[in-house]
Design a protein around this motif. Structure first.
Motif: not given
Length: 69
Positions: A52-62
């Motif tokens: 979940g944290r890795a996916e949130k990083l993708v969302i935050d930085h896309a």
């Protein structure tokens, strides 16, 4: 001969195009959000993060496209 990795069940039609192509220079600093999501679980394991944290990083930085449609 190295051991073969077990398939994740991803079919050829669902693989993001940038996962199998490279920029001409080989130095493309960006990947598509879909390719980033494909890698999120692997990165999470390697970096000791929750998926979940890795996916949130993708969302935050896309970021959206700069050129093209």
């Amino acid at each position: 001969m190295p051991a073969r990795r077990r398939s994740t069940g991803t079919g050829p039609s669902s693989v993001p195009v940038d996962a199998i192509t490279a920029s001409r220079s080989g130095l493309d600093p960006a990947i598509s959000p879909s390719y980033a999501y494909e890698q999120a679980n692997r990165v999470a394991r390697a970096r000791h993060l929750t998926p979940g944290r890795a996916e949130k990083l993708v969302i935050d930085h896309a970021q959206g496209r700069v050129l093209g449609s």
